[in-house]
Design a protein around this motif. Structure first.
Motif, PDB file in Angstrom:
ATOM      1  N   THR A  63       0.822  -1.209   0.000  1.00 51.20           N
ATOM      2  CA  THR A  63       0.000   0.000   0.000  1.00 51.20           C
ATOM      3  C   THR A  63       0.854   1.256   0.000  1.00 51.20           C
ATOM      4  OG1 THR A  63      -0.163  -0.034   2.409  1.00 51.20           O
ATOM      5  CG2 THR A  63      -1.927  -1.130   1.174  1.00 51.20           C
ATOM      6  N   THR A  64       2.143   1.097   0.207  1.00 50.21           N
ATOM      7  CA  THR A  64       3.040   2.242   0.221  1.00 50.21           C
ATOM      8  C   THR A  64       3.510   2.583  -1.189  1.00 50.21           C
ATOM      9  OG1 THR A  64       5.144   3.121   1.023  1.00 50.21           O
ATOM     10  CG2 THR A  64       5.025   0.740   0.740  1.00 50.21           C
ATOM     11  N   GLU A  65       3.569   3.872  -1.474  1.00 40.18           N
ATOM     12  CA  GLU A  65       4.013   4.312  -2.795  1.00 40.18           C
ATOM     13  C   GLU A  65       5.505   4.081  -3.008  1.00 40.18           C
ATOM     14  OE1 GLU A  65       2.633   8.167  -3.940  1.00 40.18           O
ATOM     15  OE2 GLU A  65       0.538   7.608  -3.673  1.00 40.18           O
ATOM     16  N   LYS A  66       6.213   3.669  -1.983  1.00 36.73           N
ATOM     17  CA  LYS A  66       7.642   3.371  -2.114  1.00 36.73           C
ATOM     18  C   LYS A  66       7.896   2.271  -3.140  1.00 36.73           C
ATOM     19  CE  LYS A  66       8.858   4.520   2.642  1.00 36.73           C
ATOM     20  NZ  LYS A  66       9.346   3.959   3.913  1.00 36.73           N
ATOM     21  N   VAL A  67       6.895   1.439  -3.406  1.00 38.57           N
ATOM     22  CA  VAL A  67       7.061   0.323  -4.329  1.00 38.57           C
ATOM     23  C   VAL A  67       6.934   0.752  -5.795  1.00 38.57           C
ATOM     24  CG1 VAL A  67       4.647  -0.457  -4.449  1.00 38.57           C
ATOM     25  CG2 VAL A  67       6.499  -2.133  -4.583  1.00 38.57           C
ATOM     26  N   ILE A  68       6.378   1.909  -6.046  1.00 40.82           N
ATOM     27  CA  ILE A  68       6.112   2.347  -7.424  1.00 40.82           C
ATOM     28  C   ILE A  68       7.371   2.372  -8.295  1.00 40.82           C
ATOM     29  CG2 ILE A  68       5.278   4.250  -8.865  1.00 40.82           C
ATOM     30  CD1 ILE A  68       3.189   4.779  -6.640  1.00 40.82           C
ATOM     31  N   PRO A  69       8.485   2.962  -7.864  1.00 39.72           N
ATOM     32  CA  PRO A  69       9.678   2.946  -8.725  1.00 39.72           C
ATOM     33  C   PRO A  69      10.181   1.534  -9.037  1.00 39.72           C
ATOM     34  CG  PRO A  69       9.937   4.560  -6.969  1.00 39.72           C
ATOM     35  CD  PRO A  69       8.703   3.767  -6.665  1.00 39.72           C
ATOM     36  N   HIS A  87       3.050  -3.898 -15.008  1.00 45.91           N
ATOM     37  CA  HIS A  87       2.021  -2.996 -15.530  1.00 45.91           C
ATOM     38  C   HIS A  87       0.697  -3.194 -14.809  1.00 45.91           C
ATOM     39  CE1 HIS A  87      -1.306  -2.011 -18.319  1.00 45.91           C
ATOM     40  NE2 HIS A  87      -0.639  -0.871 -18.345  1.00 45.91           N
ATOM     41  N   SER A  88       0.292  -4.427 -14.659  1.00 47.53           N
ATOM     42  CA  SER A  88      -0.976  -4.726 -14.006  1.00 47.53           C
ATOM     43  C   SER A  88      -1.023  -4.171 -12.584  1.00 47.53           C
ATOM     44  CB  SER A  88      -1.190  -6.242 -13.986  1.00 47.53           C
ATOM     45  OG  SER A  88      -2.364  -6.566 -13.282  1.00 47.53           O
ATOM     46  N   GLN A  89       0.052  -4.357 -11.861  1.00 47.24           N
ATOM     47  CA  GLN A  89       0.075  -3.896 -10.475  1.00 47.24           C
ATOM     48  C   GLN A  89       0.096  -2.369 -10.401  1.00 47.24           C
ATOM     49  OE1 GLN A  89      -1.156  -6.547  -9.718  1.00 47.24           O
ATOM     50  NE2 GLN A  89      -0.060  -7.032  -7.855  1.00 47.24           N
ATOM     51  N   LEU A  90       0.792  -1.725 -11.319  1.00 41.56           N
ATOM     52  CA  LEU A  90       0.776  -0.260 -11.356  1.00 41.56           C
ATOM     53  C   LEU A  90      -0.614   0.264 -11.728  1.00 41.56           C
ATOM     54  CD1 LEU A  90       4.194   0.371 -13.105  1.00 41.56           C
ATOM     55  CD2 LEU A  90       3.546   1.195 -10.815  1.00 41.56           C
ATOM     56  N   GLU A  91      -1.239  -0.408 -12.669  1.00 43.80           N
ATOM     57  CA  GLU A  91      -2.560   0.009 -13.141  1.00 43.80           C
ATOM     58  C   GLU A  91      -3.604  -0.058 -12.029  1.00 43.80           C
ATOM     59  OE1 GLU A  91      -4.341  -0.560 -17.455  1.00 43.80           O
ATOM     60  OE2 GLU A  91      -4.336  -2.436 -16.327  1.00 43.80           O
ATOM     61  N   HIS A  92      -3.468  -1.036 -11.142  1.00 48.63           N
ATOM     62  CA  HIS A  92      -4.459  -1.228 -10.084  1.00 48.63           C
ATOM     63  C   HIS A  92      -4.056  -0.579  -8.763  1.00 48.63           C
ATOM     64  CE1 HIS A  92      -6.906  -3.711 -12.618  1.00 48.63           C
ATOM     65  NE2 HIS A  92      -5.829  -4.393 -12.960  1.00 48.63           N
ATOM     66  N   PHE A  93      -2.886   0.033  -8.747  1.00 50.68           N
ATOM     67  CA  PHE A  93      -2.413   0.723  -7.548  1.00 50.68           C
ATOM     68  C   PHE A  93      -3.230   2.003  -7.382  1.00 50.68           C
ATOM     69  CE2 PHE A  93       0.559   2.634  -4.615  1.00 50.68           C
ATOM     70  CZ  PHE A  93       1.194   1.555  -4.027  1.00 50.68           C
ATOM     71  N   GLU A  94      -3.681   2.279  -6.196  1.00 49.18           N
ATOM     72  CA  GLU A  94      -4.510   3.460  -5.962  1.00 49.18           C
ATOM     73  C   GLU A  94      -3.633   4.685  -5.753  1.00 49.18           C
ATOM     74  OE1 GLU A  94      -7.591   2.816  -3.110  1.00 49.18           O
ATOM     75  OE2 GLU A  94      -8.158   0.918  -4.028  1.00 49.18           O
ATOM     76  N   SER A  95      -2.994   5.090  -6.834  1.00 44.90           N
ATOM     77  CA  SER A  95      -2.102   6.253  -6.800  1.00 44.90           C
ATOM     78  C   SER A  95      -2.086   6.887  -8.176  1.00 44.90           C
ATOM     79  CB  SER A  95      -0.694   5.812  -6.420  1.00 44.90           C
ATOM     80  OG  SER A  95       0.260   6.756  -6.810  1.00 44.90           O
ATOM     81  N   PRO A  96      -2.289   8.180  -8.257  1.00 44.60           N
ATOM     82  CA  PRO A  96      -2.210   8.853  -9.561  1.00 44.60           C
ATOM     83  C   PRO A  96      -0.851   8.659 -10.236  1.00 44.60           C
ATOM     84  CG  PRO A  96      -3.219  10.316  -7.941  1.00 44.60           C
ATOM     85  CD  PRO A  96      -2.711   9.107  -7.200  1.00 44.60           C
ATOM     86  N   ALA A  97       0.224   8.668  -9.449  1.00 42.50           N
ATOM     87  CA  ALA A  97       1.569   8.494 -10.022  1.00 42.50           C
ATOM     88  C   ALA A  97       1.702   7.113 -10.667  1.00 42.50           C
ATOM     89  CB  ALA A  97       2.636   8.685  -8.956  1.00 42.50           C
ATOM     90  N   ALA A  98       1.248   6.080  -9.978  1.00 44.86           N
ATOM     91  CA  ALA A  98       1.327   4.721 -10.518  1.00 44.86           C
ATOM     92  C   ALA A  98       0.447   4.580 -11.748  1.00 44.86           C
ATOM     93  CB  ALA A  98       0.913   3.703  -9.457  1.00 44.86           C
ATOM     94  N   ASN A  99      -0.741   5.149 -11.690  1.00 44.94           N
ATOM     95  CA  ASN A  99      -1.655   5.065 -12.828  1.00 44.94           C
ATOM     96  C   ASN A  99      -1.105   5.795 -14.044  1.00 44.94           C
ATOM     97  OD1 ASN A  99      -4.502   5.375 -10.598  1.00 44.94           O
ATOM     98  ND2 ASN A  99      -3.381   3.556 -11.178  1.00 44.94           N
ATOM     99  N   GLU A 100      -0.439   6.915 -13.821  1.00 43.46           N
ATOM    100  CA  GLU A 100       0.170   7.659 -14.928  1.00 43.46           C
ATOM    101  C   GLU A 100       1.281   6.840 -15.593  1.00 43.46           C
ATOM    102  OE1 GLU A 100       2.899  11.610 -15.643  1.00 43.46           O
ATOM    103  OE2 GLU A 100       1.475  11.633 -13.977  1.00 43.46           O
ATOM    104  N   ILE A 101       2.107   6.190 -14.792  1.00 43.10           N
ATOM    105  CA  ILE A 101       3.178   5.340 -15.337  1.00 43.10           C
ATOM    106  C   ILE A 101       2.574   4.203 -16.143  1.00 43.10           C
ATOM    107  CG2 ILE A 101       5.033   3.735 -14.731  1.00 43.10           C
ATOM    108  CD1 ILE A 101       5.498   5.601 -12.231  1.00 43.10           C
TER     109      ILE A 101
END
Length: 108
Positions: A63-69, A87-101
Motif C-alpha cells: 500500500t506504500t508508494e515506495k514500491v512504485i519505482p 504494468h498490471s500492479q501499477l494500473e491497479h495501484f490506488e495512486s495517480p503516479a502509478a496510474n500515470e506510469i
C-alpha cells in the motif's frame, strides 16, 4: 509474520503445487508492506522470470508508494510476464503516479 514465516511463505511461492503457491501468496500479500525491502531484494536478484513475476505480483499488493519505482523499473524487462505483472500492479495501484506510469507504458 516472523522472519521464519516469511522465509517459509517465500519458499511456498516456488512450489509447483498450485495450492501451496496460493497459500504462500495469500500469506505474503497481507504482510507485503512490512517486508517491502526483503521482497524487493529477492525480486531484483531473481533470475527466473516466472518467479520474478510472482514476486512482482506480491509487491503490487503493497500500500506504500515506495514500491512504485520498483514496479516501474520492471516495465523494461525483456520478459513479457514480468512486464505484464509490473504494468498490471501499477494500473491497479490506488495512486495517480502509478496510474500515470501504467498509462504511459500502455500507450507506448
Amino acid at each position: 509474520m516472523t522472519e521464519q514465516e516469511f522465509k517459509e511463505a517465500v519458499e511456498m511461492l516456488r512450489s509447483q503445487d498450485s495450492m501451496t503457491y496460493e497459500d504462500g501468496f495469500q500469506w505474503l500479500i497481507g504482510h507485503a508492506d512490512n517486508f517491502l525491502e526483503p521482497l524487493t531484494n529477492l525480486m531484483r536478484n531473481e533470475l527466473n522470470p516466472d518467479y520474478r513475476a510472482k514476486l512482482i505480483e506480491v509487491l503490487g499488493h503493497c500500500t506504500t508508494e515506495k514500491v512504485i519505482p520498483t514496479l516501474a523499473a520492471e516495465l523494461s524487462s525483456k520478459h513479457r510476464d514480468v512486464r505484464f505483472w509490473a504494468h498490471s500492479q501499477l494500473e491497479h495501484f490506488e495512486s495517480p503516479a502509478a496510474n500515470e506510469i501504467a498509462n504511459r507504458y500502455k500507450a507506448e
